[in-house]
Motif scaffolding. Sequence first.
Motif, PDB file in Angstrom:
ATOM      1  N   ARG A 174      46.083  60.469  40.961  1.00 52.59           N
ATOM      2  CA  ARG A 174      47.170  60.489  41.956  1.00 52.59           C
ATOM      3  C   ARG A 174      46.654  60.949  43.308  1.00 52.59           C
ATOM      4  O   ARG A 174      46.941  60.337  44.347  1.00 52.59           O
ATOM      5  CB  ARG A 174      48.270  61.419  41.469  1.00 52.59           C
ATOM      6  CG  ARG A 174      49.460  61.557  42.425  1.00 52.59           C
ATOM      7  CD  ARG A 174      50.241  62.797  42.106  1.00 52.59           C
ATOM      8  NE  ARG A 174      49.422  64.004  42.300  1.00 52.59           N
ATOM      9  CZ  ARG A 174      49.634  65.167  41.686  1.00 52.59           C
ATOM     10  NH1 ARG A 174      50.631  65.286  40.828  1.00 52.59           N
ATOM     11  NH2 ARG A 174      48.841  66.207  41.922  1.00 52.59           N
ATOM     12  N   ASP A 175      45.869  62.020  43.318  1.00 44.41           N
ATOM     13  CA  ASP A 175      45.350  62.551  44.580  1.00 44.41           C
ATOM     14  C   ASP A 175      44.361  61.591  45.224  1.00 44.41           C
ATOM     15  O   ASP A 175      44.362  61.416  46.451  1.00 44.41           O
ATOM     16  CB  ASP A 175      44.689  63.910  44.346  1.00 44.41           C
ATOM     17  CG  ASP A 175      45.697  64.983  43.955  1.00 44.41           C
ATOM     18  OD1 ASP A 175      46.909  64.750  44.124  1.00 44.41           O
ATOM     19  OD2 ASP A 175      45.266  66.048  43.458  1.00 44.41           O
ATOM     20  N   ARG A 176      43.511  60.974  44.416  1.00 42.24           N
ATOM     21  CA  ARG A 176      42.524  60.032  44.968  1.00 42.24           C
ATOM     22  C   ARG A 176      43.215  58.807  45.554  1.00 42.24           C
ATOM     23  O   ARG A 176      42.815  58.291  46.610  1.00 42.24           O
ATOM     24  CB  ARG A 176      41.543  59.594  43.873  1.00 42.24           C
ATOM     25  CG  ARG A 176      40.565  58.512  44.307  1.00 42.24           C
ATOM     26  CD  ARG A 176      39.697  58.985  45.460  1.00 42.24           C
ATOM     27  NE  ARG A 176      38.799  57.958  45.919  1.00 42.24           N
ATOM     28  CZ  ARG A 176      39.136  56.986  46.767  1.00 42.24           C
ATOM     29  NH1 ARG A 176      40.372  56.931  47.248  1.00 42.24           N
ATOM     30  NH2 ARG A 176      38.258  56.090  47.154  1.00 42.24           N
ATOM     31  N   ASN A 178      46.197  58.869  46.673  1.00 42.31           N
ATOM     32  CA  ASN A 178      47.133  59.352  47.685  1.00 42.31           C
ATOM     33  C   ASN A 178      48.495  58.686  47.521  1.00 42.31           C
ATOM     34  O   ASN A 178      49.088  58.150  48.468  1.00 42.31           O
ATOM     35  CB  ASN A 178      46.593  59.097  49.094  1.00 42.31           C
ATOM     36  CG  ASN A 178      47.410  59.825  50.157  1.00 42.31           C
ATOM     37  OD1 ASN A 178      48.011  60.871  49.895  1.00 42.31           O
ATOM     38  ND2 ASN A 178      47.444  59.272  51.354  1.00 42.31           N
ATOM     39  N   THR A 179      48.983  58.750  46.295  1.00 41.48           N
ATOM     40  CA  THR A 179      50.230  58.083  45.974  1.00 41.48           C
ATOM     41  C   THR A 179      51.038  58.947  45.026  1.00 41.48           C
ATOM     42  O   THR A 179      50.693  60.114  44.785  1.00 41.48           O
ATOM     43  CB  THR A 179      49.946  56.696  45.363  1.00 41.48           C
ATOM     44  OG1 THR A 179      51.172  55.989  45.189  1.00 41.48           O
ATOM     45  CG2 THR A 179      49.250  56.809  44.018  1.00 41.48           C
ATOM     46  N   SER A 180      52.081  58.409  44.470  1.00 38.01           N
ATOM     47  CA  SER A 180      52.928  59.172  43.556  1.00 38.01           C
ATOM     48  C   SER A 180      52.415  59.069  42.119  1.00 38.01           C
ATOM     49  O   SER A 180      51.561  58.242  41.797  1.00 38.01           O
ATOM     50  CB  SER A 180      54.366  58.647  43.613  1.00 38.01           C
ATOM     51  OG  SER A 180      54.432  57.340  43.068  1.00 38.01           O
TER      52      SER A 180
END
Length: 207
Positions: A174-176, A178-180
């Motif tokens: 999710r962090d990589r 940059n989404t939900s």
Amino acid sequence: IDDSVGWPWLFRSPKAKNALELINEYHQTNALLPGMPKEELRNKFSSAMHITDAKNLEYMMDVLKDRGNLEFGPNLVKAAGFQVVYTPDQQKMMDQLAKIYEEAGFESPETDEVCAKFKDKAAARQLLYAMAEEGTLARISADGFINAKSLNEALEFIKATITKEGAVTLAQVRDRMNTSRKYALLVLDYCDAVKLTRLVEDRRVFY
């Protein structure tokens, strides 16, 4: 299977549609698609020919390959020589679809919502499947699509992280991306479906 027991009659039976007829019907109904999915042909052919035994079905599929009137690709089957010829309007639609998915990146839009943007919704849907076969898009789920470059980028991160750390978490993906959580999970579910990864507790490891 021994041909002497009468298997060839299946191809001559007036009640049985042979594979070429099934493929030609598919091309007529789905003129924008490059071919019929192999599994769909297997299911339709076995039903039409009343073949219930898996080994017999595999034998008959091999016979079809040897006959030369069908072309078998990695995922699709088409009539020999069949090619999709797109009109200028259809090519324009494909360019518009490609832009939609490129701008969406990792956040795969709902297929119905994408098709609703076009007057010919049925053509838009067929073009999405065609673009997935051509590699511009990728099928992320049964009826979902994603920009192929975006998916590959996510897959490379997942593989690199598992190689380095032994596993990858939903939060890391999710962090990589940059989404939900929703879109990260969609990619991870895809990885599980293609047997790249499997879920162990709350982490993914290589399958």
